[in-house]
Scaffold this active site. Structure first.
Site, PDB file in Angstrom:
ATOM      1  CG  ASP A  37      -0.296   0.032   2.527  1.00  0.00           C
ATOM      2  OD1 ASP A  37      -0.102   1.148   3.066  1.00  0.00           O
ATOM      3  OD2 ASP A  37       0.035  -1.037   3.075  1.00  0.00           O
ATOM      4  CD  GLU A 128      -3.314   4.470  11.537  1.00  0.00           C
ATOM      5  OE1 GLU A 128      -2.238   4.703  12.121  1.00  0.00           O
ATOM      6  OE2 GLU A 128      -3.393   4.065  10.359  1.00  0.00           O
TER       7      GLU A 128
END
Length: 237
Positions: A37, A128
């Site tokens: 990613d 997160e």
């Protein structure tokens, strides 16, 4: 992505010929498929070279909160497909900024759409903590679960697809109370920088795994637990 603070250990991956071999977290799990990613800062990496080394898929950062859009997103996203890789987008969640529904709409309004082309994964929701923001964004576990459900429901209404959820075991336990509300119909993308996945949160089975911030492929190093047919199945629902 701005990653959850963890002790980073290098992924024990080796390249054999032109194939990237990534260690499985458990012998009972199927072989993994390699991927990676990346975000705005990487530009358009050597995608053909990544594919030659065994990469099968790649995720590209699209949006964050309701105030950031990756200006290179469309160029990067289209380049991934042009290189013959299965592609996905991700949205960096900011539950302290607006509702889950508002952020799902923001993602969808800024190119975070699903394409019925057999090569596009459902968008991923990156959960997160953010440096400088309160832990768990000052939400209770119940409120955090409700925020994620709000995002997921809205995105599915707009795309017909349930988002992949990116998180770490420690964050999920602290911020959702280790909720199992999503394990039945949301694929997990686990962040754990190590040579094994360790404990999985929320009743999930292995899905995607981000195991290192650097390695033989561009950007963060990822893998998918399953076959190519199983990965492709995610592109159709």
């Amino acid at each position: 992505m701005i990653r959850i603070l963890q002790r980073v250990a290098a992924l024990a991956a080796v390249v054999v010929g032109a194939t990237l071999v990534v260690p499985c977290a458990a012998q009972a799990q199927p072989a993994t498929l390699a991927g990676f990613d990346f975000s705005e800062s990487q530009g358009v990496p050597d995608l053909a070279g990544a594919k030659a080394q065994g990469a099968v898929f790649a995720f590209v950062k699209d949006t964050a909160g309701v105030g950031y859009v990756n200006p290179a997103y469309l160029t990067q996203f289209r380049a991934v497909k042009a290189a013959g890789l299965i592609r996905g987008s991700y949205h960096y969640a900011r539950p302290d900024k607006s509702s889950g529904a508002d952020q799902a709409v923001y993602l969808h309004s800024h190119d975070g759409k699903w394409f019925s082309d057999g090569m596009t994964l459902p968008p991923a929701l990156d959960m997160e903590d953010t440096p400088g923001a309160a832990p768990c964004y000052n939400l209770s576990p119940a409120a955090m679960v409700a925020w994620i459900e709000d995002f997921s429901t809205t995105l599915k209404q707009r795309t017909g697809h349930t988002p992949i959820i990116y998180t770490s075991t420690s964050w999920w336990k602290a911020c959702t109370g280790n909720s199992t509300a999503f394990s039945a119909d949301h694929v997990l993308w686990l962040a754990r920088y190590n040579t094994d996945m360790g404990e999985l949160p929320g009743g999930w089975a292995p899905g995607f795994w981000q195991s290192a911030v650097a390695g033989p492929l561009p950007g963060n190093q990822d893998s998918f637990f399953g076959t190519l047919d199983q990965l492709r199945a995610l592109t159709t629902g």
